[in-house]
Write an enzyme that holds these catalytic residues in place. Structure first.
Site, PDB file in Angstrom:
ATOM      1  CE  LYS A 133      -2.895   2.320  11.668  1.00 48.75           C
ATOM      2  NZ  LYS A 133      -2.889   1.597  10.395  1.00 48.75           N
ATOM      3  CD  GLU A 174      -0.798   0.675   3.651  1.00 45.90           C
ATOM      4  OE1 GLU A 174      -1.162   1.840   3.406  1.00 45.90           O
ATOM      5  OE2 GLU A 174      -0.880   0.151   4.773  1.00 45.90           O
TER       6      GLU A 174
HETATM    7  N1  PSU Z   1       0.151   0.503   8.749  1.00 50.39           N
HETATM    8  C1  PSU Z   1       1.179   1.298   9.154  1.00 50.39           C
HETATM    9  N2  PSU Z   1       1.040   2.643   8.912  1.00 50.39           N
HETATM   10  C2  PSU Z   1      -0.056   3.182   8.301  1.00 50.39           C
HETATM   11  C3  PSU Z   1      -1.120   2.318   7.878  1.00 50.39           C
HETATM   12  C4  PSU Z   1      -0.957   0.979   8.132  1.00 50.39           C
HETATM   13  O1  PSU Z   1       2.164   0.842   9.721  1.00 50.39           O
HETATM   14  O2  PSU Z   1      -0.127   4.400   8.114  1.00 50.39           O
HETATM   15  C5  PSU Z   1      -2.332   2.910   7.188  1.00 50.39           C
HETATM   16  C6  PSU Z   1      -3.047   1.903   6.280  1.00 50.39           C
HETATM   17  O3  PSU Z   1      -3.153   2.470   4.995  1.00 50.39           O
HETATM   18  C7  PSU Z   1      -4.421   1.728   6.909  1.00 50.39           C
HETATM   19  C8  PSU Z   1      -4.627   3.086   7.507  1.00 50.39           C
HETATM   20  O4  PSU Z   1      -5.416   1.373   5.973  1.00 50.39           O
HETATM   21  O5  PSU Z   1      -3.356   3.358   8.098  1.00 50.39           O
HETATM   22  C9  PSU Z   1      -5.769   3.117   8.516  1.00 50.39           C
HETATM   23  O6  PSU Z   1      -6.361   4.371   8.523  1.00 50.39           O
HETATM   24  P1  PSU Z   1      -7.789   4.578   9.236  1.00 50.39           P
HETATM   25  O7  PSU Z   1      -7.552   4.234  10.684  1.00 50.39           O
HETATM   26  O8  PSU Z   1      -8.126   6.030   9.023  1.00 50.39           O
HETATM   27  O9  PSU Z   1      -8.753   3.678   8.576  1.00 50.39           O
END
Ligand code: PSU
Ligand code: MN
Length: 299
Positions: A157, A23
């Site tokens: 996360k 990604e």
């Molecule tokens: N993993 C990481 N860093 C990131 C992400 C994933 O180590 O920045 C990103 C991915 O693209 C994931 C996004 O889809 O964070 C999640 O964002 P949100 O919580 O707004 O859905």
């Protein structure tokens, strides 16, 4: 949907050679420049060294790319006009000619369209802390519920509410596999206290479970939870108070919606004097390595 596939990705698709989807939000919005570019280049080089074609997904001027040439990878890493683009924004990004970095949800959608079945990220999004008030639940979960791929992560996360995220994944029918662990990893940390995850011991086992899902007509994803290497982890007791402080800062500064995750990652980076970035880089590379072996098993 018109998709530009790189020459390497085209050749690999035709020959049935292994491909690993990657990604671009982790590059554009998850890490600062130039560390993000170094990470992206290292990830792609690792794939090539090990005989797998990397397919980084991004949107340039409203056009979708699967496999980025060096100059486009640099652009995504450096340019401030690149917007975080999730699955619900794909049509908007195309029609309005955005430069877009794809999240887990949009990367999965695009990779699946071209026939790639394995994807490595850092940590998936999920149910945010306080979601009972904010309703903030990442689209990553709905994409994982609907798209049959293997997604390698270091869990969800740690900025999230992990028990609620696991419950939501159960409701959505997402298969969760702990790689050599029965405990769901917490991104920066190997431990979360959440036990009872189905543990697998090899890339072969992951591939078999994915194939069994497909042959059973199951259309949700297999989420592989791969703990950060021990030498790079920040123990949960150390990081938890920092995460709490960053979550409070987000509330005080009224940071919400799609800005929340990038804000938290950046704030934690500041509060740990860069240590969290090194951990994030290490866990993401570790996931790419496992993604590479799973892609080879499935090719
Ligand atoms: N993993 C990481 N860093 C990131 C992400 C994933 O180590 O920045 C990103 C991915 O693209 C994931 C996004 O889809 O964070 C999640 O964002 P949100 O919580 O707004 O859905
Ligand atoms: Mn959200």
């Amino acid at each position: 949907m018109k998709i530009h596939t790189s020459r390497d990705v085209q050749l690999a698709l035709k020959a049935g050679h292994p491909i690993l989807a990657l990604e671009s939000t982790i590059i554009a919005h998850g890490m600062p420049f130039p560390d993000n570019l170094k990470f992206a280049q290292r990830g792609e080089a690792l794939c090539r060294e090990r005989g797998v074609t990397p397919a980084t997904v991004a949107i340039i001027n409203g056009e979708i790319y699967v496999g980025l040439e060096e100059n486009l990878l640099k652009f995504i890493a450096e340019d401030d006009s690149v917007r975080k683009t999730s699955r619900r924004e794909l049509g908007i990004a195309i029609a309005e000619k955005w430069h877009g970095a794809t999240t887990v949800s949009s990367t999965m959608h695009i990779a699946h369209q071209v026939g790639i079945s394995v994807f490595a990220t850092g940590g998936i999004g999920g149910v945010h802390r306080g979601a009972e008030y904010s309703f903030d639940v990442s689209q990553d979960l709905s994409a994982l519920a609907e798209i049959p791929m293997v997604v390698v992560s270091a869990g969800a996360k740690a900025i999230l509410d992990l028990p609620q995220t696991i419950e939501m994944m159960e409701t959505l029918g997402i298969s969760i596999l702990g790689y050599k662990t029965g405990e769901f990893p917490a991104f920066y940390s190997r431990e979360s206290g959440i036990l009872g995850i189905h543990s697998v011991g090899s890339d072969h086992e992951i591939a078999n479970i994915y194939k069994a899902n497909i042959s059973s007509g199951i259309s949700s994803a297999v989420l592989v939870a791969n703990p950060v290497p021990e030498k790079n982890e920040i123990p949960i007791q150390e990081i938890e108070s920092i995460i709490n402080a960053s979550c409070k800062a987000a509330v005080t500064q009224n940071i919400k919606g799609k800005d929340l995750t990038p804000f938290l990652l950046k704030d934690i980076l500041g509060k740990t004097s860069g240590r969290s970035l090194e951990t994030n880089r290490a866990l993401a590379i570790n996931n790419i390595k496992l993604g590479i072996s799973v892609a080879k098993e499935l090719a």
